[in-house]
Design a protein around this motif. Sequence first.
Motif, short mmCIF file in Angstrom:
data_model
loop_
_atom_site.label_atom_id
_atom_site.label_comp_id
_atom_site.label_asym_id
_atom_site.label_seq_id
_atom_site.Cartn_x
_atom_site.Cartn_y
_atom_site.Cartn_z
N VAL A 27 -11.48 8.03 15.17
CA VAL A 27 -10.07 8.24 15.44
C VAL A 27 -9.78 9.71 15.74
N PRO A 33 0.80 8.97 22.60
CA PRO A 33 0.84 7.50 22.62
C PRO A 33 0.43 6.87 21.29
N SER A 34 0.78 5.62 21.16
CA SER A 34 0.42 4.85 19.98
C SER A 34 -1.09 4.84 19.79
N LEU A 73 -15.03 2.97 14.76
CA LEU A 73 -13.99 3.62 15.55
C LEU A 73 -13.82 5.07 15.13
N GLU A 76 7.28 9.59 11.76
CA GLU A 76 8.22 8.67 12.42
C GLU A 76 9.30 8.19 11.47
N TYR A 88 -13.06 5.09 11.29
CA TYR A 88 -12.89 3.81 10.59
C TYR A 88 -14.00 2.91 11.09
N HIS A 144 8.85 9.77 18.03
CA HIS A 144 9.01 9.31 19.40
C HIS A 144 10.37 9.72 19.95
N GLY A 180 -3.66 9.01 16.87
CA GLY A 180 -4.14 9.70 15.68
C GLY A 180 -3.12 10.60 15.02
N LYS A 181 -1.86 10.51 15.44
CA LYS A 181 -0.84 11.38 14.87
C LYS A 181 -0.63 11.08 13.38
N THR A 182 -0.45 9.79 13.09
CA THR A 182 -0.26 9.43 11.69
C THR A 182 -1.48 9.82 10.87
N THR A 183 -2.64 9.59 11.46
CA THR A 183 -3.87 9.88 10.73
C THR A 183 -3.93 11.33 10.28
N ARG A 216 0.83 -1.19 0.00
CA ARG A 216 0.00 0.00 0.00
C ARG A 216 0.87 1.25 0.00
N1 LIG Z 1 -6.93 1.68 7.99
C1 LIG Z 1 -7.37 1.66 9.26
N2 LIG Z 1 -8.48 0.94 9.58
C2 LIG Z 1 -8.96 0.90 10.84
N3 LIG Z 1 -8.39 1.55 11.86
C3 LIG Z 1 -7.28 2.28 11.63
C4 LIG Z 1 -6.72 2.36 10.32
N4 LIG Z 1 -5.62 3.15 10.38
C5 LIG Z 1 -5.51 3.54 11.67
N5 LIG Z 1 -6.51 3.03 12.42
C6 LIG Z 1 -6.73 3.27 13.85
O1 LIG Z 1 -6.76 4.64 14.08
C7 LIG Z 1 -6.16 4.95 15.33
C8 LIG Z 1 -5.13 6.04 15.14
O2 LIG Z 1 -4.08 5.52 14.36
P1 LIG Z 1 -2.77 6.32 14.00
O3 LIG Z 1 -1.98 5.50 13.07
O4 LIG Z 1 -3.14 7.69 13.54
O5 LIG Z 1 -2.06 6.43 15.41
P2 LIG Z 1 -0.61 7.00 15.73
O6 LIG Z 1 -0.81 8.07 16.69
O7 LIG Z 1 0.13 7.32 14.48
O8 LIG Z 1 0.06 5.77 16.46
P3 LIG Z 1 1.56 5.19 16.33
O9 LIG Z 1 2.38 5.97 17.28
O10 LIG Z 1 1.42 3.75 16.76
O11 LIG Z 1 1.99 5.34 14.89
C9 LIG Z 1 -5.62 3.68 15.89
O12 LIG Z 1 -6.53 3.19 16.87
C10 LIG Z 1 -5.59 2.76 14.70
O13 LIG Z 1 -5.81 1.43 15.11
#
Ligand SMILES: Nc1ncnc2c1ncn2[C@@H]1O[C@H](COP(=O)(O)OP(=O)(O)OP(=O)(O)O)[C@@H](O)[C@H]1O
Lengths: 256, 220, 261, 261, 219
Positions: free
Chosen positions: C20, C39-40, C18, C176, C15, C209, C43-46, B116
């Motif tokens: 986010v 924390p993991s 859920l 990251e 999602y 991180h 939603g940062k990546t999102t 992806r």
């Molecule tokens: N394609 C997806 N389908 C379903 N849920 C998703 C999808 N992508 C992310 N999530 C959920 O969205 C939430 C936020 O995810 P995100 O990747 O933004 O977190 P993050 O802050 O970047 O965490 P990390 O530090 O682990 O990278 C998480 O609970 C994740 O499981």
Amino acid sequence: DDSRLEELKAQGFARVAIANEPPFTAVAADGKVSGAAPDVAREIFKRLGVEDIVASISEYGAMIPGLQAGRHDVITAGLFMKPERCAAVAYSEPVLCDAEAFALKKGNPLGLKSYKDIADNPDARIGAPGGGTEEKLALEAGVPRDRVIVVPDGQSGLKMLQDGRIDVYSLPVLSINDLVSKANDPNVEVVAPVEGAPVYCDGAAFRKGDEALRDAFDVELAKLKESGDFAKIIEPYGFSAAAAMSTTREKLCAAQ
Amino acid sequence: MEWDWNFVWQIMPTLLEGLKITILATALGAALAAVIGLVFAILRMTAPKPLARATSFVVEFIRGTPLLVQLYFIFYVLPDIGIRLPALLAGVIGLGLHYGTYAAEVYRAGIENVPRGQWEAAKATNLTGRQTWIHVILPQALPPMIPALANYLIAMFKETPLLSAITVLELMNQAKSVANSSYRYIEPMTLVGVFFLIMSLISVVFLRFLEERYARVEER
Amino acid sequence: MAAPIIRIDSITKRYGPLTVLDGLSMEVLPGEKLALIGPSGSGKTTILRILMTLETISGGHIEVDGEQLYHMPRNGGLVPADERYLHRMREKIGMVFQHFNLFPHKCVLDNVTLAPMLTKGVAKAEAEKRAMELLDMVGMADKAKSMPAQLSGGQKQRVAIARALALSPKIMLFDEVTSALDPELVEEVLNVMRKLAAETDMTMLLVTHEMGFAHDFADRVLFFDRGKIVEEGKPDDIFRHPRQERTQTFLRKILAAGHRL
Amino acid sequence: MAAPIIRIDSITKRYGPLTVLDGLSMEVLPGEKLALIGPSGSGKTTILRILMTLETISGGHIEVDGEQLYHMPRNGGLVPADERYLHRMREKIGMVFQHFNLFPHKCVLDNVTLAPMLTKGVAKAEAEKRAMELLDMVGMADKAKSMPAQLSGGQKQRVAIARALALSPKIMLFDEVTSALDPELVEEVLNVMRKLAAETDMTMLLVTHEMGFAHDFADRVLFFDRGKIVEEGKPDDIFRHPRQERTQTFLRKILAAGHRL
Amino acid sequence: MTDWPGYIGLILQGALVTVELTIMGSALAVVVAFAAGLGRVSRFMAVRALATAYIEFFRGTSIFVQLFWAYFVLPFAGITLTPLQTGVLALGLNVGAYGAEVVRGAVKAIGREQREACIALNLTRGQAMRHVILPQALSLMLPTFGNNAIELLKGTAVVSLISLTDMTFQAQVVRAQTGNTLIPFATILVLYFLMALAISWGMRWLERRVTRGLDGVRT
Ligand SMILES: Nc1ncnc2c1ncn2[C@@H]1O[C@H](COP(=O)(O)OP(=O)(O)OP(=O)(O)O)[C@@H](O)[C@H]1O
Ligand SMILES: Nc1ncnc2c1ncn2[C@@H]1O[C@H](COP(=O)(O)OP(=O)(O)OP(=O)(O)O)[C@@H](O)[C@H]1O
Ligand SMILES: [Mg+2]
Ligand SMILES: [Mg+2]
């Protein structure tokens, strides 16, 4: 010795190879095997003390190998006697006789009356069962291999004729008649008998080495012919009892 | 019944004649399957819902029914609606259709196997959809498909004896016809088996080569 | 104070069941360097992926450089943006991924030149000249002809940065970018980013991180938890004197695990 | 001073043309806590895997607890060990992996009880009793019936530690047990290991990139580079006053990247 | 007038034979697939060689040849099997050879890490295989096994060529007796498809049962 016969009696049935070609052999809607050849065999085996026959349908070409491989005890399928077959199996006395026929398109556009005509016409394609008499006759008459189409069964042959894939389909007269009458297609006509092709007769074919069984079979066959029951069995299918009684295995196997 | 070497040499030319047809049918069938598979795959992945659904059903139907019966159908039933194909062509179409459904799966899997992140990187570098397909996705998706496609090519090769049921004079049919007129099955059938085994072993070596060659692309 | 270059207005991202991001709003000024921590799963990546238009949003609006991102004006109103509109908007934004996402079938140089040539129609010679400058900047000029598979993780990531820069975006997103790297390779990537921050006035959003790096690099730090901004402020304030308990707990855990500021 | 529990005698390990360990020798005393550090590819994992008999060795000898590991005595000489001999030797050694390697089809409790029941014929009830004690020790007793897929990385790793302990080995090997974890989850695993180090006198070998933890945990630190021990000593000496230049460079890089001691 | 109910009954009788062949063939295939698949990853050279030879031979020579050979040639070696036995044998051994590769692939896919965990826990090879590797490998095998079962179902049509009265064969008989081509062939196409659907539904059900609790996650 008659050990084979004793075996068959003990087991209660004989395994026969049949084709899927009415009226020589036929399968009814309930799956029951009939047709002239199996009916005769059934009757004779009954008289020999073997209760029943169990039939398996096979291509003509596979019958003799199957017999040799022990897959059948006897072939009752309208497998006509020819010298090389006589060398390969032990035939009974003649049972069913028939001449060869052609089914072809209405009006016989290519004017085909004999296997030789087919050989001479570079456009004519003939269909025949693989390993059957007709295939051999065509090849012997000089039709090149690529114009002799091996057809798996009668219905396919007729269909290929109707669809124009072949120009002529050759089987014994009674088989062709049965096929054509079922098809009820005004565009198909029959040429019977084929010029220059002899009348052939089949016999029940036994494995080489089972001559004792064959001889026992012959004895009962002769009685059957004698009594007139023979005619009663085969004539409803269109076969002539007289034809079978007027010739012998010896003559047929020596022919040509 | 004894093995007869004289007979073997006698029937060899006939069998080789049949082998030629077998190879021809395989080659044509494979080419057709590659094209039909692509059409199926694209329809399933990109066509509007109803058409995609219909395509899926057709694919599933073809995959769920025996090639032999499909061949009978093409050869004996289609003429009723005016489509009369020569035996070899009918066989090639049957092979192509049947194996096209397998090829479609390979195409789909190959495309889905591109990570992806590659689609996303293409977007992040602002490539258009078409540019993404041509410059990023297909160049990565195609090579890994080759072994799988080759695998089906071999499978198809081994299924060509079915064409004998619709009167194509391929290897198996030649062998049967030889057997019919000689009443000997041992030599022709064994020879056919040996031919297939030789061709298969050669193609297995070839396949291993392909797998090695194209596995490298997957490294990340 | 200049107008924000990014204005996120109560966006929601779901999602399935859920949620986010839930009505998140934030603004970024031109040239600002922002660190997103938390924390993991917070939603940062999102949020970065949404800015890169790799996701759809379930509600809200985003304005980038004075224009709507997920919507386009039509007949006086706003309608969902079409592919052509998005294509134009993406010119403003570049992104570097955690797992590099280099094109494995193309050499380093081609990775960098592909997009300029295809999307901007830059001539090959020119694209390569600029690509070599960028590769030189990230210290990868000597590997221009290597394939990605021949590079270490740190080298791949530096190439990925050069690739994103090749389109001269106004905004760079870093997700990251060092966390898939062996520890000794982290520094080479961070060095490139320090240089980048010092030499350009690009707007940068960084998810990391690496608290020490976030501290030195960012003008402002946002602490995320469960799709919300829990706390934000100058790095010194956030790291030394976090006000929220959640921030405190998070930082304590991270620091106890052996990271330094 | 007690006799060493592990005695590695000039072992060599090759992968095809690549020599990974070249005549390495070292000794470990009973109850000693050893940290193995060094750059990626230096052979740290390899040495642990060799001790766990997951590899073959190309030359040399290893003695564990007074017996040969890769060789067994026969007719007065030594011959390569067979599977039965290895089986007996492995009773002395346990290992925890970077990626946990839990059995995904078995619940937490079954993961811990499987080996004692199969290899030692411990009765189910007894195995479960002991397993619950261990799970309690690693703080996972309440998850005994969970499947691994339902756990976080840190939780998985704690279960993996309990599983390795269930066989009561004399020697425990830990290979980067925290490096696949999210930063906030690292601490919970390290806490378990601190507890373990404090409460038992097991011999422990630890490969890690967490310099702070290595410093606190280890009695002795070995610095590896290219399959050789370049420097070894007390943690304070190695981390504060490394003598070798390679050690200095390595530590500088790691520390610059945001790790603290 | 043609006795259609009777002839359809004939086809259904054939369908029964087809089902019988599929079930017995699959059972044989599963047995040999595991035997040969595990044989391929055996420690013993001879076992590996034997398994490899079996697999390459049966994958290499085409089911038709195997069928004809078993039917016409084996009897000369004194082994005369009924057509049904021949069909089951040829189909089972043929599909089993493909299945063996699936078993091997799945066992290998479970991978080094699980295997190493087993060594670290001091399980014997047998224990590791039985308690750790196979239970996981099974869920990987099932989808492909489902496909193999469908291939086997389709393969049963071929046994009509050795005069076993399966569904395709009965369709041919009906065709010869009635002169109608469309009806018997269309009927069996639909029947085959329904059987294939039944197999894939059954396999999916089985898969759900086997992977329950696994959540498809594999570490
Ligand atoms: N394609 C997806 N389908 C379903 N849920 C998703 C999808 N992508 C992310 N999530 C959920 O969205 C939430 C936020 O995810 P995100 O990747 O933004 O977190 P993050 O802050 O970047 O965490 P990390 O530090 O682990 O990278 C998480 O609970 C994740 O499981
Ligand atoms: N199965 C293998 N085949 C070939 N080479 C291998 C194999 N396993 C390890 N190596 C090589 O052996 C060398 C030492 O590897 P090892 O995993 O012991 O390093 P390490 O010190 O643990 O590194 P890291 O910190 O990255 O885990 C490396 O060069 C590696 O590429
Ligand atoms: Mg993230
Ligand atoms: Mg390692």
